[in-house]
Every structure is written in C-alpha cells, then in structure tokens.
Design a protein around this motif. Structure first.
Motif: not given
Length: 159
Positions: A29-39, A41-47
């Motif tokens: 895994v090189v990154a996680y994608l998080v769906v930030d519903w209330s903001n 946006r989609v965030q790419r986060c380091a593992p």
C-alpha cells in the motif's frame, strides 16, 4: 429501507473508513484514499500512522463545477501496470455523476458518467455511490461500472 435510511447508511459507511488503497506493483500500500463527505473532497493519505493527507479531488466547497463535488460516496483508482495512479474516479452523488480526476494535487476533473441531471435514462444517474473498473488483459479500461443507488441498477459506462 427508506430512501433517507439508505442515504444515511451510505454516509456512515464512507466517512468511517478509507474507500480505496493505492498499491505498488508488488502489492504494498502506497496511499489510502478517504472520502471526506461533509467537506466535499477526496483525500490521499500516506499509509504511515499520522501520515500527511492531500486533497486530490474537490475541496472547493459544494457545487457542480469541474473542481467541486457534492456529497461524494465512492472512489476508485485507475492505475497503470506499474501501480502508478493515472486518475481517481469519484462517485459525485449529489451531482448525479462520476468524475475522473487527474492524479496531481487538486487535479482537473471531467465527467465520465451521468452529469445530465438526476434520472433513469441511459445517460443519467441517481445518487451514484460506487465505481469499479472493467479492464482488458492489457490493463486498458473497457468500462466504468457504477452503482446507481436510487435507480436500483449498475450502469456500464464507456470510458
């Protein structure tokens, strides 16, 4: 389940866990994608624990412009054979469309499915919440498969 109940279940599911993981060719895994519903946006986060996050889609308030999302509920990765990210596909539920976003931070997005208002016609969606990719043996994208929630169907859309 009522329409509101289905909506709330989808919301809880997407804000409590990463929606996708970017993997290298070796499967790490090189990154996680998080769906930030209330903001919106989609965030790419380091593992790594406490890793930094970067907005890769949306983040410009709710809306229907190319750089905006509205209550997105799903994300998928389009990756090259070496595992590099070619694009993020986002189920932009509030706008009844699927957006394909360039991998650069805040990359430009284009509509690849829906976007013709809410409805049940072949070119319309009603609250898309999930996306999968149908790929050929060479890795090229054959179609986008979209979970079209309130039409109770899966739409197969050409790339």
């Amino acid at each position: 389940m009522t329409r509101l109940g289905a909506l709330m279940a989808a919301v809880v599911a997407v804000v409590t866990a990463p929606a996708a993981a970017a993997q290298a060719a070796d499967g790490s895994v090189v990154a996680y994608l998080v769906v930030d519903w209330s903001n919106h946006r989609v965030q790419r986060c380091a593992p790594a624990e406490g890793g930094d996050c970067t907005t890769v889609a949306g983040g410009h308030g709710t809306g229907s412009a190319a750089n905006q999302l509205s209550h997105q509920c799903g994300v998928a990765l389009e990756q090259a054979a070496d595992g590099s990210v070619m694009a993020y596909l986002v189920g932009d539920s509030g706008n009844n469309r699927v957006q394909r976003c360039a991998p650069a931070e805040g990359g430009a997005c284009t509509t690849v499915a829906g976007g013709h208002g809410e409805g049940s016609a072949a070119n319309q969606l009603s609250y898309p919440v999930g996306i999968a990719l149908e790929q050929a043996a060479d890795g090229s994208i054959v179609a986008y498969l979209v979970a079209d929630t309130f039409n109770s169907r899966v739409q197969r859309c050409a790339p």
